[in-house]
Design a protein around this motif. Structure first.
Motif, PDB file in Angstrom:
ATOM      1  N   THR A 463    -122.103   2.827  32.880  1.00  0.00           N
ATOM      2  CA  THR A 463    -123.475   2.898  32.368  1.00  0.00           C
ATOM      3  C   THR A 463    -123.732   4.196  31.601  1.00  0.00           C
ATOM      4  OG1 THR A 463    -124.209   3.817  34.486  1.00  0.00           O
ATOM      5  CG2 THR A 463    -124.384   1.438  34.196  1.00  0.00           C
ATOM      6  N   LYS A 464    -123.079   5.266  32.001  1.00  0.00           N
ATOM      7  CA  LYS A 464    -123.255   6.550  31.326  1.00  0.00           C
ATOM      8  C   LYS A 464    -122.785   6.469  29.873  1.00  0.00           C
ATOM      9  CE  LYS A 464    -122.144  11.457  31.858  1.00  0.00           C
ATOM     10  NZ  LYS A 464    -121.412  12.476  32.678  1.00  0.00           N
ATOM     11  N   THR A 465    -121.653   5.789  29.655  1.00  0.00           N
ATOM     12  CA  THR A 465    -121.117   5.641  28.296  1.00  0.00           C
ATOM     13  C   THR A 465    -122.045   4.783  27.448  1.00  0.00           C
ATOM     14  OG1 THR A 465    -118.856   5.847  29.105  1.00  0.00           O
ATOM     15  CG2 THR A 465    -119.148   4.822  26.946  1.00  0.00           C
ATOM     16  N   ILE A 466    -122.561   3.706  28.021  1.00  0.00           N
ATOM     17  CA  ILE A 466    -123.470   2.833  27.283  1.00  0.00           C
ATOM     18  C   ILE A 466    -124.744   3.589  26.903  1.00  0.00           C
ATOM     19  CG2 ILE A 466    -124.975   0.808  27.487  1.00  0.00           C
ATOM     20  CD1 ILE A 466    -122.733  -0.541  29.051  1.00  0.00           C
ATOM     21  N   LYS A 467    -125.285   4.359  27.831  1.00  0.00           N
ATOM     22  CA  LYS A 467    -126.505   5.122  27.551  1.00  0.00           C
ATOM     23  C   LYS A 467    -126.258   6.137  26.438  1.00  0.00           C
ATOM     24  CE  LYS A 467    -130.145   7.857  29.727  1.00  0.00           C
ATOM     25  NZ  LYS A 467    -130.670   8.415  31.004  1.00  0.00           N
ATOM     26  N   LYS A 468    -125.094   6.765  26.471  1.00  0.00           N
ATOM     27  CA  LYS A 468    -124.763   7.752  25.438  1.00  0.00           C
ATOM     28  C   LYS A 468    -124.772   7.117  24.050  1.00  0.00           C
ATOM     29  CE  LYS A 468    -121.072  10.885  23.979  1.00  0.00           C
ATOM     30  NZ  LYS A 468    -119.703  11.387  24.272  1.00  0.00           N
ATOM     31  N   GLN A 469    -124.242   5.912  23.938  1.00  0.00           N
ATOM     32  CA  GLN A 469    -124.208   5.230  22.641  1.00  0.00           C
ATOM     33  C   GLN A 469    -125.600   4.769  22.212  1.00  0.00           C
ATOM     34  OE1 GLN A 469    -120.857   6.488  22.665  1.00  0.00           O
ATOM     35  NE2 GLN A 469    -121.227   5.211  20.882  1.00  0.00           N
ATOM     36  N   LEU A 470    -126.393   4.334  23.169  1.00  0.00           N
ATOM     37  CA  LEU A 470    -127.730   3.850  22.834  1.00  0.00           C
ATOM     38  C   LEU A 470    -128.675   4.974  22.407  1.00  0.00           C
ATOM     39  CD1 LEU A 470    -128.352   1.209  25.669  1.00  0.00           C
ATOM     40  CD2 LEU A 470    -127.578   0.820  23.312  1.00  0.00           C
ATOM     41  N   LEU A 471    -128.386   6.196  22.822  1.00  0.00           N
ATOM     42  CA  LEU A 471    -129.247   7.328  22.493  1.00  0.00           C
ATOM     43  C   LEU A 471    -129.021   7.868  21.085  1.00  0.00           C
ATOM     44  CD1 LEU A 471    -129.240   9.335  25.844  1.00  0.00           C
ATOM     45  CD2 LEU A 471    -131.193   8.192  24.787  1.00  0.00           C
ATOM     46  N   LYS A 472    -128.038   7.336  20.381  1.00  0.00           N
ATOM     47  CA  LYS A 472    -127.789   7.775  19.011  1.00  0.00           C
ATOM     48  C   LYS A 472    -128.817   7.121  18.088  1.00  0.00           C
ATOM     49  CE  LYS A 472    -122.795   8.400  19.676  1.00  0.00           C
ATOM     50  NZ  LYS A 472    -121.430   7.968  19.258  1.00  0.00           N
ATOM     51  N   VAL A 473    -129.655   7.940  17.435  1.00  0.00           N
ATOM     52  CA  VAL A 473    -130.720   7.381  16.601  1.00  0.00           C
ATOM     53  C   VAL A 473    -130.311   7.268  15.136  1.00  0.00           C
ATOM     54  CG1 VAL A 473    -132.599   8.109  18.103  1.00  0.00           C
ATOM     55  CG2 VAL A 473    -131.769   9.650  16.319  1.00  0.00           C
ATOM     56  N   ASP A 474    -129.125   7.771  14.767  1.00  0.00           N
ATOM     57  CA  ASP A 474    -128.657   7.705  13.384  1.00  0.00           C
ATOM     58  C   ASP A 474    -129.707   8.330  12.455  1.00  0.00           C
ATOM     59  OD1 ASP A 474    -126.400   6.345  14.368  1.00  0.00           O
ATOM     60  OD2 ASP A 474    -127.424   4.417  14.205  1.00  0.00           O
ATOM     61  N   LYS A 475    -130.099   7.613  11.401  1.00  0.00           N
ATOM     62  CA  LYS A 475    -131.060   8.134  10.408  1.00  0.00           C
ATOM     63  C   LYS A 475    -132.506   7.860  10.815  1.00  0.00           C
ATOM     64  CE  LYS A 475    -131.173   3.815   7.803  1.00  0.00           C
ATOM     65  NZ  LYS A 475    -131.105   3.153   6.487  1.00  0.00           N
ATOM     66  N   TYR A 476    -132.716   7.177  11.929  1.00  0.00           N
ATOM     67  CA  TYR A 476    -134.052   6.670  12.241  1.00  0.00           C
ATOM     68  C   TYR A 476    -134.927   7.729  12.905  1.00  0.00           C
ATOM     69  CZ  TYR A 476    -132.324   2.061  11.050  1.00  0.00           C
ATOM     70  OH  TYR A 476    -131.813   0.988  10.370  1.00  0.00           O
ATOM     71  N   PRO A 477    -136.220   7.763  12.538  1.00  0.00           N
ATOM     72  CA  PRO A 477    -137.146   8.739  13.122  1.00  0.00           C
ATOM     73  C   PRO A 477    -137.727   8.245  14.442  1.00  0.00           C
ATOM     74  CG  PRO A 477    -138.277   7.509  11.421  1.00  0.00           C
ATOM     75  CD  PRO A 477    -136.866   6.988  11.448  1.00  0.00           C
ATOM     76  N   PHE A 478    -136.839   7.882  15.360  1.00  0.00           N
ATOM     77  CA  PHE A 478    -137.272   7.353  16.650  1.00  0.00           C
ATOM     78  C   PHE A 478    -137.043   8.404  17.736  1.00  0.00           C
ATOM     79  CE2 PHE A 478    -135.777   2.908  15.071  1.00  0.00           C
ATOM     80  CZ  PHE A 478    -136.905   2.809  14.274  1.00  0.00           C
ATOM     81  N   ASP A 479    -137.992   8.499  18.629  1.00  0.00           N
ATOM     82  CA  ASP A 479    -137.843   9.335  19.815  1.00  0.00           C
ATOM     83  C   ASP A 479    -137.641   8.397  21.003  1.00  0.00           C
ATOM     84  OD1 ASP A 479    -137.901  11.260  21.753  1.00  0.00           O
ATOM     85  OD2 ASP A 479    -140.055  11.662  21.597  1.00  0.00           O
ATOM     86  N   ILE A 480    -136.405   8.326  21.468  1.00  0.00           N
ATOM     87  CA  ILE A 480    -136.089   7.418  22.580  1.00  0.00           C
ATOM     88  C   ILE A 480    -136.565   8.058  23.874  1.00  0.00           C
ATOM     89  CG2 ILE A 480    -134.259   6.203  23.814  1.00  0.00           C
ATOM     90  CD1 ILE A 480    -132.645   6.174  21.224  1.00  0.00           C
ATOM     91  N   VAL A 481    -137.629   7.497  24.426  1.00  0.00           N
ATOM     92  CA  VAL A 481    -138.269   8.081  25.610  1.00  0.00           C
ATOM     93  C   VAL A 481    -137.847   7.396  26.899  1.00  0.00           C
ATOM     94  CG1 VAL A 481    -140.255   8.926  24.317  1.00  0.00           C
ATOM     95  CG2 VAL A 481    -140.315   6.612  25.268  1.00  0.00           C
ATOM     96  N   GLY A 482    -137.083   6.326  26.771  1.00  0.00           N
ATOM     97  CA  GLY A 482    -136.628   5.645  27.970  1.00  0.00           C
ATOM     98  C   GLY A 482    -135.483   4.688  27.683  1.00  0.00           C
ATOM     99  N   VAL A 483    -134.477   4.661  28.567  1.00  0.00           N
ATOM    100  CA  VAL A 483    -133.367   3.719  28.444  1.00  0.00           C
ATOM    101  C   VAL A 483    -133.171   3.058  29.807  1.00  0.00           C
ATOM    102  CG1 VAL A 483    -130.922   3.400  27.920  1.00  0.00           C
ATOM    103  CG2 VAL A 483    -132.246   5.138  26.683  1.00  0.00           C
ATOM    104  N   ASN A 484    -133.426   1.760  29.849  1.00  0.00           N
ATOM    105  CA  ASN A 484    -133.225   0.988  31.082  1.00  0.00           C
ATOM    106  C   ASN A 484    -131.931   0.184  30.953  1.00  0.00           C
ATOM    107  OD1 ASN A 484    -135.860   1.790  32.040  1.00  0.00           O
ATOM    108  ND2 ASN A 484    -136.715   0.286  30.623  1.00  0.00           N
ATOM    109  N   ILE A 485    -131.035   0.343  31.892  1.00  0.00           N
ATOM    110  CA  ILE A 485    -129.749  -0.353  31.833  1.00  0.00           C
ATOM    111  C   ILE A 485    -129.591  -1.221  33.087  1.00  0.00           C
ATOM    112  CG2 ILE A 485    -127.244  -0.071  31.760  1.00  0.00           C
ATOM    113  CD1 ILE A 485    -127.665   2.512  30.236  1.00  0.00           C
TER     114      ILE A 485
END
Length: 613
Positions: A463-485
């Motif tokens: 799950t740690k690896t999946i969360k790490k990949q999901l937190l990459k925002v690339d060029k997008y102006p998104f603030d990821i405030v929560g990740v539920n796995i």
């Protein structure tokens, strides 16, 4: 205390990213036609659509200027242009022409209209009238004073200019460019004749008599925030990216500090293009510029320019100390001399310098400092004695890297909040996103992966690896405030597949943001508009400020009468100095003369009438 919206000028697609990254809350731009800055690069319709999408993704509003006076044969085209802008999803259009406002209300009632500063809404009656026409925001004239703004009462949003060039006349009221060169400011083609030198024959003197200093209310943002101001505006759609980056980023920093009731000081703001700064009429402080080009940050006075060196006595409190590669400008009366510093200058105290002990000091906060700049070959080619010149810093090399950082690595002022939920359904990965925009609207999307999870041959994807990949925002102006796995970490899938569904989700969210603002375009036909008003009958009106004319005028429908100054020899008599008894007497005489005439007599008020007049 209300923190106002920060509105930035954008003259081209290259400027758009800079404005967003520097911290603009909103931007204003123009199409190729109908804008008051015709000679800026400006935008095609496709580019406007791209700019609107980019800005909205970053929670930045877009206002399009359609603020020239519109000719009758242009109405059909301009209304369909506005319809296209409405379909693109612009947040508002900036308009000067009241006839155009009427047509927008009739054919595009949901298109938000902002009244341009060219409407010259300098008093309460005008504000009331414009509000009755459905205008949502008015840009107040630059000539309005703080106490006047404070007394205004309206449901419209109020916007004011805080930084940039000033017109020598009321905005939109100047016809000098039309008279002098056939280029109308009200048609977007001002040639800026006020920036030229003029000779006064009575004084046999030539100077920039009509060119005002630029406006800067940076030090008065707290006062502005305490007024009923919704938006502060930076002028400069024809300025450089460096100007835009420096001005917008400094104003954003200052506004952010205001949230904590703190004020800011900035010397950087003077390094963005300016002709010298004034507070304009906001604080009764207009003054004319000493030159038509960039002046920069005042450093101090040249106290000596002998022995192959230039010695500048720096102003106390100055924080910005020039370095090698920076640009300097020395101004003395009508002479100026600019050069680039070729060797590292020496900062010392005035006392050290006078004693011939040029010992470098590190404490830049000391008083009585001097900067010693060694003259190289090119620094010796000046045509006047540099002693007693005022020294200005015009270029700061260190800022170049900051501007590039803003352009390439910055981010929007307010990011959208994103919550991600990852799960596995029938062995396939699912990713759901809930995006909350700055306007509180929410968008939800979900994507399903095409490659299933499998039992691992060697090791699983945790799950740690999946969360790490999901937190990459690339060029997008998104603030990821929560990740539920929702996954126990016992299966395997290639990391590339996790990245793929993340990118697919972000793209879906992006497209939904775009569609959130778009509208259906309508075709507008004005062929029969106003046919009932067309007639072959014409009537004449007559303007005068001379009572003697009233008895001689024939065959006119109306006479517009303006009251002249009581003393014609006083050329610049202000309205405050008018004698009310004189005015009443003048009007009574006019009525008596016109009583049996066949025209209407209309008292023409001044074009500009502040509430205190």
């Amino acid at each position: 205390m209300r923190i106002p919206e920060l509105l930035a000028p954008v003259g081209s697609m290259d400027h758009l990213k800079v404005a967003i990254n520097a911290g603009a809350s909103s931007i204003y731009l123009s199409g190729k036609e109908y804008g008051a800055r015709r000679f800026a690069e400006n935008f095609t319709l496709n580019e406007i659509a791209e700019a609107v999408n980019t800005a909205h993704l970053h929670n930045v509003k877009v206002y399009v200027t359609v603020n020239t006076l519109i000719k009758e044969d242009e109405l059909q085209d301009v209304m369909n242009y506005l319809s296209h802008l409405y379909s693109i999803g612009v947040d508002a259009v900036l308009v000067q022409d009241l006839g155009l406002v009427e047509l927008i209300n009739k054919h595009l009632p949901k298109l938000k209209v902002h009244g341009s500063t060219q409407m010259t809404a300098e008093n309460q009656l005008k504000l009331d009238y414009l509000e009755s026409k459905g205008i949502k925001r008015i840009v107040l004239p630059r000539e309005m004073r703080k106490d006047e703004i404070k007394n205004l009462k309206t449901n419209m949003e109020l916007e004011i200019f805080v930084h940039g060039a000033l017109c020598y006349s009321y905005s939109g009221q100047c016809l000098m460019s039309s008279f002098k060169g056939g280029r109308s400011g009200n048609r977007g083609s001002c040639a800026q004749p006020c920036r030229q030198k003029y000779r006064l024959s009575c004084l046999n003197s030539e100077d920039y008599y009509l060119s005002p200093k630029d406006l800067s209310l940076y030090d008065h943002l707290k006062e502005i925030a305490e007024l009923n101001i919704s938006c502060i505006k930076i002028e400069g759609r024809m300025r450089s990216k460096e100007y835009l980056a420096i001005a917008v980023s400094n104003y954003r920093k200052a506004l952010n500090k205001l949230k904590s009731n703190k004020t800011s000081k900035s010397e950087e703001i003077s390094l963005a293009f300016n002709r010298g700064f004034s507070e304009g009429q906001f604080n009764y402080a207009s003054s004319r510029s000493i030159r038509s080009g960039h002046v920069g940050l005042k450093l101090g006075k040249v106290c000596n320019s002998e022995n192959s060196q230039i010695v500048i006595k720096l102003d106390d409190g100055l924080k910005t100390i020039p370095q090698k590669g920076d640009g300097l400008l020395l101004i003395k009366a009508k002479d100026d001399y600019g050069f680039e510093i070729s060797q590292n200058p020496l900062l010392t105290t005035f006392n050290h310098y006078k004693k011939g002990r040029n010992k470098e000091i590190k404490d830049i906060n000391r008083k009585d400092r001097v900067l010693i700049i060694k003259k190289v070959k090119q620094n010796k080619k000046h045509h006047f004695n540099l002693n007693d010149s005022t020294a200005y810093l015009t270029k700061r090399n260190r800022l170049t890297s900051k501007v590039k950082e803003i352009e390439n690595k910055g981010s929007s002022f307010i990011k959208s909040k994103l919550i991600l939920t990852f799960s596995i359904k029938n062995n396939y990965p699912h990713l759901k996103g809930r995006l909350t925009l700055a306007n509180k609207k929410e968008i939800e999307c979900e994507v399903k992966g095409e490659v299933p999870f499998e039992k691992p041959l060697k090791r699983s994807v945790d799950t740690k690896t999946i969360k790490k990949q999901l937190l990459k925002v690339d060029k997008y102006p998104f603030d990821i405030v929560g990740v539920n796995i929702n996954y126990d970490g016992t299966l395997f899938i290639p990391i590339s597949e996790i990245n793929k569904i993340r990118r697919e989700l972000f793209k879906k969210l992006e497209n939904k943001v775009y569609s959130l603002y778009s509208n259906k375009q309508v075709k507008i036909n004005l062929e029969n508009e106003g046919n009932a008003l067309k007639t072959d009958q014409y009537s004449l009106s007559y303007y005068t400020n001379n009572l003697n004319d009233l008895d001689k005028i024939n065959n006119v429908k109306r006479v517009y009468l303006e009251i002249p100054p009581e003393d014609p020899s006083v050329i610049n008599q202000s309205r405050e100095e008018y004698n009310i008894n004189y005015m009443v007497s003048y009007l009574q005489n006019a009525i008596d003369i016109s009583r049996n005439r066949d025209y209407e007599l209309i008292w023409k008020w001044p074009d500009i009438a502040h509430d205190n007049l």
